[in-house]
Design an enzyme around this catalytic site. Structure first.
Site, PDB file in Angstrom:
ATOM      1  CG  HIS A 170      -1.659   1.231   1.490  1.00  0.00           C
ATOM      2  ND1 HIS A 170      -1.285   2.119   2.471  1.00  0.00           N
ATOM      3  CD2 HIS A 170      -2.749   1.775   0.877  1.00  0.00           C
ATOM      4  CE1 HIS A 170      -2.117   3.151   2.465  1.00  0.00           C
ATOM      5  NE2 HIS A 170      -3.009   2.972   1.513  1.00  0.00           N
ATOM      6  CD  GLU A 189      -2.507   2.819  -3.471  1.00  0.00           C
ATOM      7  OE1 GLU A 189      -2.763   4.027  -3.319  1.00  0.00           O
ATOM      8  OE2 GLU A 189      -3.078   1.905  -2.818  1.00  0.00           O
ATOM      9  CG  HIS A 190      -0.089   6.293  -0.445  1.00  0.00           C
ATOM     10  ND1 HIS A 190      -0.470   7.411   0.255  1.00  0.00           N
ATOM     11  CD2 HIS A 190      -1.114   5.413  -0.355  1.00  0.00           C
ATOM     12  CE1 HIS A 190      -1.687   7.206   0.752  1.00  0.00           C
ATOM     13  NE2 HIS A 190      -2.093   6.008   0.408  1.00  0.00           N
ATOM     14  CD  GLU A 197      -4.830   5.414   3.349  1.00  0.00           C
ATOM     15  OE1 GLU A 197      -3.630   5.657   3.093  1.00  0.00           O
ATOM     16  OE2 GLU A 197      -5.561   4.756   2.589  1.00  0.00           O
TER      17      GLU A 197
END
Lengths: 426, 428
Positions: B67, B70-71, B142
């Site tokens: 993840h 991905e950012h 997040e």
């Protein structure tokens, strides 16, 4: 771009949009009335009772079984606010039989079913079935409470409540907890009759449809009292002048602070400056290239989300961000700086062009879903100002730097709402 | 370029495998305004142990790194890719699931440029120590956002209760502590291993000219060089059949309780049509038991135990599969007991043919409805393709399901030891 054909049927308007984009046909029924404390909870309950049983399919189970047999027709209802209007929406979406092996026509059956749901609900002793009403009252209470549990939603609701105190707009679209219990099958049925008499009603039918036969089915099955479509009167609300900025801090046992800020723009969908306001919002906080995203998130690393959005029919601008409670001052300062930059015209031509391109894209994409298409077209019912899609596109294109700055300087900070942790300093 | 026609659905799909191994699919959708494209790697949060490309040893990487990657892929030396997309009138995004990471854009103009940007940014990593550190603050928020979200907590709490070993039980974003260990070198290592074109799939749906677009993709891919592909070695977890914990309760600052029951499926090793059948049979079964037209739904609703948030869902990947059933409730204890009861007594009363046919009809209509959405098609097609299944086979496979198929999945999964419960309750 889209061909909307509007026909006056008995007591309401039917809007057809013919398109071969979809594998289903969509019916959307909208009932509009002024937002008021007396009716908001009754209206929030009504469509849920209607979708729980009809004369022919008197229980949820029999009704849902019939939907399954219509190849999983999808029925759902919801409530929204558009400015000072409260809108009940009932949607029925049904497969287009040309994609099925078994090709018996489904749209006419769907129109018939929709009319059953709206005009022939399940009744006992000439009013709603008390078991259904009690059941849906319980579900409504739970729905109202659950808004409290979703903290992002809760913070937004609280901001509106604080900011619009003494305006109808403060009322939540899903009704008020304290008014649920008193509702009876009688009072709800009386209100239902009144709503059928008085609400402004629009029906949208979207898909690869035979307009003539669909119109016939509508005329045969769906008739409201009175010939011509009614018009719901817009409640008059004095434009609020902000005297002092209202600050509210609320504490709960949560980990992330939710910072929600409300501004008055005094510009709504009715105004000439509406497109400029859209572009303003796009540069300021509407997208992932906007000032809020870049400065609060990317540069200062303070938040995962930092964005703004407009309430088009009420003229509000709302900023929202989730931050560490201790970073409140820092985040506020950055947000103020971005607003000031907008007022000073500190944005590049590049940002203007970029924003226009993204707005255009967003609108065109919205028209790719049946639901989005209805929402775009329905603006023209809610507002006195009619804006065809082409005008929407060219209007955005024509916005100049001066327009954006003028709009920015009209915007006033009204309320700052901060939901923070128990340990939070502020 | 291969052309596949689905007559009943009136869809035409074009396929080509690039010389570097990339699978490309184009689905022309002439009457839509937008083009939607996804570029997906078969790499997600569960891939936390593997042999990095060019090495021979199994390596454990920090939780949440897929993840995080991905950012970070959006950031380049000369700025942010979001800016590039919005200049070209597109909206871009990405998501990481248990087993996939997808990058996507949708746009109604400049499609060629946007597609170029998509392929180039995903295939040109740029990670620096400084930007990696900065991202930790953003992802930290997040994670906090999800920490406060009771729906997310109860869902992950349930998965945690079901799994003893398998990393599906770990939150996709990791924790504030685990992401602290992520470095730029680790990101490059994961990238090199999992972002090889032979592990990826590009799907485009929209009003496009398939020939010109395929040619554009060929040219773009031919410009780039990649090391020779080798089979990715991922760690295979030995997961027992039993759930880790029968019940898990999370007190939170809420007014309404939540209750979910999970059914842990046995590891499903099938591929292709067999798998599709298995997955659809479970979905049909859940619909029969808990759908709005079921007797149980009606009973639970009338008892005041459920409301419209009640839902069910089945997730099946290569190494794990689980069903989740439940929603908001006033009585999480009673609801858990009732749902378990329905599951465990199902086999006492046989499923009628007529009910099966009704549920199938419903599923077919729902499938047609989901084909209204290019997003759904692209995302689901990719997921299916990674398991050697075809999204467009759903209707015929649904039609072919028999009572025997349904009973088979029930026999496999409906056992006490495979059930877990997770509840969120108001904090005192």
């Amino acid at each position: 771009m889209i061909r909307e054909n509007t026909i006056t049927t008995q007591g309401f308007r039917t809007h057809f949009v013919q398109t071969d984009k979809y594998k289903t046909s969509t019916l959307v029924w909208k009932m509009k009335a002024p937002l008021s404390k007396e009716t908001v909870t009754l209206r929030a309950l009504l469509p849920y009772v209607l979708q729980s049983g009809t004369k022919t399919h008197p229980s949820m189970k029999t009704l849902r079984t019939y939907l399954d047999e219509l190849y999983g027709a999808m029925l759902n209802v919801d409530l929204t606010k558009k400015g000072e209007f409260h809108i009940i929406t009932i949607r029925l979406d049904v497969a287009n039989e040309k994609f099925l092996k078994d090709a018996s026509p489904l749209l006419n059956k769907a129109i018939q079913l929709l009319s059953e749901i709206i005009l022939h609900p399940a009744l006992e002793n000439g009013r709603f079935v008390s078991q259904i009403v009690e059941q849906e009252k319980r579900a409504l209470k739970q729905r109202i409470q659950s808004a409290y549990d979703d903290k992002m939603r809760y913070a937004n609701l609280r901001l509106v409540e604080e900011m619009c105190k003494n305006e109808p707009y403060a009322l939540p679209s899903h009704g008020q907890l304290e008014d649920v219990e008193a509702i009876t099958p009688d009072t709800l049925f009386t209100y239902y009759k009144k709503a059928l008499q008085e609400d402004e009603v629009d029906l949208y039918i979207i898909g690869d449809i035979e307009e003539t036969s669909a119109l016939e089915a509508v005329q045969q099955h769906l008739q409201l009292p009175g010939q011509l479509p009614r018009t719901a009167e817009k409640p008059h609300v004095e434009p609020k002048k902000v005297a002092n900025v209202h600050e509210v801090v609320e504490k709960q046992d949560i980990k992330q602070g939710k910072l929600n800020i409300g501004y008055r723009t005094q510009i709504t969908y009715d105004d000439d400056d509406y497109y400029a306001l859209q572009v303003f919002n796009g540069i300021f906080g509407g997208f992932s290239h906007s000032k809020l995203f870049i400065n609060v998130r990317e540069k200062a690393s303070l938040a995962y989300y930092a964005a703004s959005r407009l309430e088009s029919h009420k003229g509000l601008l709302m900023v929202m961000s989730g931050i560490e409670p201790a970073n409140y001052e820092k985040a506020m300062q950055i947000i103020h700086e971005q607003m000031n930059a907008m007022k000073q015209g500190e944005f590049s031509d590049n940002e203007i062009e970029q924003t226009k391109a993204v707005i255009r894209n967003q609108l065109l994409e919205t028209l790719d879903t049946p639901r989005g298409m209805v929402e775009v077209l329905y603006h023209n019912v809610v507002s006195e100002r009619k804006r065809p899609i082409d005008e929407w596109l060219s209007g955005t294109e024509k916005v100049q730097r001066e327009d954006i700055v003028r709009v920015a300087n009209q915007i006033e900070l009204d309320t700052i709402y901060f939901l923070t942790g128990m340990e939070g300093e502020k | 370029m291969e052309k596949i026609v689905y007559e009943q659905l009136q869809e035409q799909l074009y396929y080509e495998k690039m010389p570097n191994g990339l699978d490309v699919y184009i689905l022309p959708k002439k009457s839509f305004n937008k083009t939607y494209a996804t570029f997906t790697t078969k790499y997600g949060s569960v891939d936390n142990q593997f042999v990095p490309l060019g090495t021979t040893e199994m390596k454990r990487v920090p939780d949440g790194i897929a993840h995080f990657l991905e950012h970070k892929l959006f950031e380049k030396e000369d700025g942010d890719v979001f800016q590039q997309f919005s200049k070209q009138g597109a909206s871009a995004n990405a998501f990481t699931s248990f087993t996939r990471t997808a990058y996507l854009f949708s746009s109604t103009a400049n499609v060629e440029k946007n597609l170029e940007t998509l392929m180039d940014f995903v295939q040109t990593p740029y990670f620096s120590e400084q930007t990696v550190e900065k991202e930790k603050g953003i992802i930290g928020q997040e994670i906090r956002m999800y920490d406060d979200n009771p729906d997310w907590r109860v869902y992950f709490g349930l998965i945690e209760s079901m799994y003893q070993q398998h990393p599906v039980k770990i939150d996709i974003a990791g924790t504030v502590e685990s992401i602290a260990d992520i470095t730029k070198d680790l990101l490059y290592e994961c990238y090199g291993t999992f972002y090889h074109p032979s592990n990826m799939l590009l799907f485009i749906a929209g009003p496009v000219d398939e020939k010109a677009m395929m040619e554009q993709i060929r040219r773009n891919q031919a410009k780039k060089s990649f090391p020779k592909a080798s089979e990715i070695q991922r760690f295979h977890y030995q997961e027992p059949e039993e759930v880790a914990k029968e019940k898990h309760v999370l007190p939170m600052h809420v007014q309404t309780s939540k209750c979910l029951v999970g059914i842990k499926a046995k590891a499903v090793k099938q591929k292709g049509k067999e798998k599709l059948k298995h997955e659809l049979a479970m979905n049909v079964l859940l619909d029969y038991l808990f759908g709005k037209s079921s007797q149980h739904y009606e009973r639970l609703y009338q008892q005041g135990l459920i409301d419209e948030t009640f839902a069910y869902d089945y997730t099946e990947e290569e190494q794990f599969g689980f069903a989740v059933i439940g929603g908001d409730t006033n009585d999480p204890e009673k609801l858990a007991t009732e749902i378990k009861q329905v599951i465990l007594t199902f086999q006492d009363s046989p499923l009628a043919q007529e009910d099966l046919e009704r549920v199938k009809k419903k599923k077919i209509g729902a499938f047609l409805r989901s084909l209204n959405s290019p997003e759904y098609i692209a995302n689901q097609f990719t997921r299916y393709a990674f398991h050697e299944m075809s999204l467009f086979e759903v209707v015929p496979v649904l039609e072919s399901l028999t009572i025997h198929d349904i009973m088979k999945v029930a026999n496999e999964c409906f056992h006490q030891k495979q059930l877990a419960v997770c509840q969120v309750v108001p904090k005192e």
